[in-house]
Enzyme design. Structure first.
Site, PDB file in Angstrom:
ATOM      1  N   GLY A  13       0.780  -1.233   0.000  1.00 15.61           N
ATOM      2  CA  GLY A  13       0.000   0.000   0.000  1.00 15.61           C
ATOM      3  C   GLY A  13       0.811   1.283   0.000  1.00 15.61           C
ATOM      4  O   GLY A  13       0.348   2.303   0.515  1.00 15.61           O
ATOM      5  N   SER A  14       1.990   1.272  -0.617  1.00 12.32           N
ATOM      6  CA  SER A  14       2.752   2.531  -0.617  1.00 12.32           C
ATOM      7  C   SER A  14       2.092   3.571  -1.528  1.00 12.32           C
ATOM      8  O   SER A  14       2.095   4.766  -1.204  1.00 12.32           O
ATOM      9  CB  SER A  14       4.214   2.289  -1.020  1.00 12.32           C
ATOM     10  OG  SER A  14       4.331   1.964  -2.386  1.00 12.32           O
ATOM     11  N   ARG A  93      -5.841  -8.480  -8.644  1.00 14.19           N
ATOM     12  CA  ARG A  93      -6.925  -9.315  -9.161  1.00 14.19           C
ATOM     13  C   ARG A  93      -7.196  -8.930 -10.607  1.00 14.19           C
ATOM     14  O   ARG A  93      -7.228  -7.730 -10.919  1.00 14.19           O
ATOM     15  CB  ARG A  93      -8.225  -9.089  -8.365  1.00 14.19           C
ATOM     16  CG  ARG A  93      -8.134  -9.371  -6.899  1.00 14.19           C
ATOM     17  CD  ARG A  93      -8.072 -10.817  -6.590  1.00 14.19           C
ATOM     18  NE  ARG A  93      -9.297 -11.548  -6.936  1.00 14.19           N
ATOM     19  CZ  ARG A  93      -9.365 -12.882  -6.960  1.00 14.19           C
ATOM     20  NH1 ARG A  93      -8.292 -13.604  -6.694  1.00 14.19           N
ATOM     21  NH2 ARG A  93     -10.493 -13.473  -7.256  1.00 14.19           N
ATOM     22  N   LEU A  95      -9.874  -8.305 -13.174  1.00 11.77           N
ATOM     23  CA  LEU A  95     -11.291  -7.982 -12.977  1.00 11.77           C
ATOM     24  C   LEU A  95     -12.151  -8.589 -14.079  1.00 11.77           C
ATOM     25  O   LEU A  95     -11.721  -8.702 -15.225  1.00 11.77           O
ATOM     26  CB  LEU A  95     -11.477  -6.466 -12.951  1.00 11.77           C
ATOM     27  CG  LEU A  95     -10.618  -5.707 -11.937  1.00 11.77           C
ATOM     28  CD1 LEU A  95     -10.954  -4.221 -11.998  1.00 11.77           C
ATOM     29  CD2 LEU A  95     -10.805  -6.243 -10.528  1.00 11.77           C
ATOM     30  N   ASN A 109      -6.067   2.808 -12.569  1.00  9.23           N
ATOM     31  CA  ASN A 109      -5.059   1.859 -12.111  1.00  9.23           C
ATOM     32  C   ASN A 109      -3.684   2.466 -12.336  1.00  9.23           C
ATOM     33  O   ASN A 109      -3.503   3.297 -13.224  1.00  9.23           O
ATOM     34  CB  ASN A 109      -5.167   0.550 -12.907  1.00  9.23           C
ATOM     35  CG  ASN A 109      -4.149  -0.486 -12.456  1.00  9.23           C
ATOM     36  OD1 ASN A 109      -3.952  -0.691 -11.248  1.00  9.23           O
ATOM     37  ND2 ASN A 109      -3.487  -1.151 -13.401  1.00  9.23           N
ATOM     38  N   HIS A 111       0.259   1.261 -13.155  1.00 13.14           N
ATOM     39  CA  HIS A 111       1.029   0.114 -13.631  1.00 13.14           C
ATOM     40  C   HIS A 111       2.500   0.513 -13.737  1.00 13.14           C
ATOM     41  O   HIS A 111       2.809   1.596 -14.249  1.00 13.14           O
ATOM     42  CB  HIS A 111       0.493  -0.333 -14.998  1.00 13.14           C
ATOM     43  CG  HIS A 111       1.192  -1.556 -15.498  1.00 13.14           C
ATOM     44  ND1 HIS A 111       0.947  -2.810 -14.986  1.00 13.14           N
ATOM     45  CD2 HIS A 111       2.154  -1.716 -16.449  1.00 13.14           C
ATOM     46  CE1 HIS A 111       1.721  -3.692 -15.603  1.00 13.14           C
ATOM     47  NE2 HIS A 111       2.454  -3.054 -16.491  1.00 13.14           N
ATOM     48  N   GLU A 176       5.947   6.761  -9.016  1.00 10.86           N
ATOM     49  CA  GLU A 176       4.527   6.409  -8.870  1.00 10.86           C
ATOM     50  C   GLU A 176       3.868   7.277  -7.798  1.00 10.86           C
ATOM     51  O   GLU A 176       2.738   7.744  -7.967  1.00 10.86           O
ATOM     52  CB  GLU A 176       4.376   4.933  -8.477  1.00 10.86           C
ATOM     53  CG  GLU A 176       4.749   3.949  -9.573  1.00 10.86           C
ATOM     54  CD  GLU A 176       4.520   2.501  -9.160  1.00 10.86           C
ATOM     55  OE1 GLU A 176       3.497   2.203  -8.534  1.00 10.86           O
ATOM     56  OE2 GLU A 176       5.388   1.652  -9.469  1.00 10.86           O
TER      57      GLU A 176
HETATM   58  C1  GRF Z   1       3.038  -0.789  -7.739  1.00 17.86           C
HETATM   59  O1  GRF Z   1       4.281  -0.959  -8.367  1.00 17.86           O
HETATM   60  C2  GRF Z   1       1.948  -0.588  -8.763  1.00 17.86           C
HETATM   61  O2  GRF Z   1       2.389   0.076  -9.903  1.00 17.86           O
HETATM   62  C3  GRF Z   1       1.565  -2.006  -9.092  1.00 17.86           C
HETATM   63  O3  GRF Z   1       1.642  -2.704  -7.885  1.00 17.86           O
HETATM   64  C4  GRF Z   1       2.597  -2.075  -7.032  1.00 17.86           C
HETATM   65  C5  GRF Z   1       1.915  -1.797  -5.731  1.00 17.86           C
HETATM   66  O4  GRF Z   1       2.805  -1.348  -4.745  1.00 17.86           O
HETATM   67  N1  GRF Z   1       0.260  -2.040  -9.702  1.00 17.86           N
HETATM   68  P1  GRF Z   1       2.258  -0.691  -3.399  1.00 17.86           P
HETATM   69  O5  GRF Z   1       1.363  -1.724  -2.727  1.00 17.86           O
HETATM   70  O6  GRF Z   1       1.504   0.547  -3.772  1.00 17.86           O
HETATM   71  O7  GRF Z   1       3.484  -0.405  -2.600  1.00 17.86           O
END
Ligand code: GRF
Length: 194
Positions: A13-14, A93, A95, A109, A111, A176
């Site tokens: 969940g970062s 998941r 979907l 989302n 990615h 991100e």
């Molecule tokens: C991230 O790299 C995101 O791009 C991908 O899954 C990872 C989740 O990391 N979809 P976090 O749980 O947000 O740390």
């Protein structure tokens, strides 16, 4: 009124934490109203709770192979909380068209690649193996195809000499955490303007 956003997670969940923190800024345009996990005890749940955000767990395990039944349970939680926009953040998941259709144009989302390059898993190892000079991350609208929807924003980072997937993943994650709140904020402001 701020847009009510739910963040769906499966793990650490970062990105979720970055979205919650950014929502607190006065000009954020959205409120992190709820965090939902499909995994009992996912690390992000405790972080969300510590930040004072409501959490729910809808464990997919309880639904066996019936993906849609699990999604209907998740959807009920979202509707009950009057959620307007869903942000997937490490929600592991695939979907079904049922959930995608119900939230079309309102589900985002993130990615960890420069889509359309490297949909799916192991993006960083694939980018390094291909000899790419840069990597990055993409926020996109969710459609039926995995990692395929219209792109709302991207951020780029360099791939350096001797890079490892782990080191690159860290560099991309930093990007991100800046990109996702920025794009979500702009997206929610666009909704407000109609
Ligand atoms: C991230 O790299 C995101 O791009 C991908 O899954 C990872 C989740 O990391 N979809 P976090 O749980 O947000 O740390």
């Amino acid at each position: 009124m701020k847009t009510r956003v739910a963040i769906l997670i499966s793990g650490a969940g970062s990105n979720m934490a970055a979205l919650i923190d950014a929502a607190r800024r006065p000009d954020s345009g959205y409120e992190a109203a709820l965090v939902v996990s499909n995994v009992e005890g996912a690390g992000g749940l405790a972080i969300a709770a510590a930040k004072g955000v409501a959490t729910a767990t809808v464990a997919h395990k309880a639904f066996g192979k019936d993906r849609e039944a699990h999604e209907r349970a998740v959807d009920a939680v979202l509707r009950e909380a009057a959620i307007e926009v869903v942000a997937l953040a490490g929600y592991m998941r695939v979907l079904t068209p049922w959930l995608v259709g119900g939230w079309r144009g309102r589900m985002l989302n993130i990615h960890p690649s420069l889509l359309p390059l490297y949909p799916g898993l192991d993006t960083h190892a694939r980018a390094i193996r291909a000899g790419d000079a840069e990597a990055g991350c993409t926020v996109h609208l969710v459609t039926e195809g995995v990692d395929e929807g219209p792109i709302l924003g991207q951020a780029r980072v360099p791939i350096v000499e001797g890079d490892t997937p782990g080191a690159l993943a860290e560099r991309v994650k930093t990007a991100e955490h800046e990109l996702y709140p920025r794009v979500l904020r702009a997206f929610c402001r666009g909704l407000e303007r109609g």
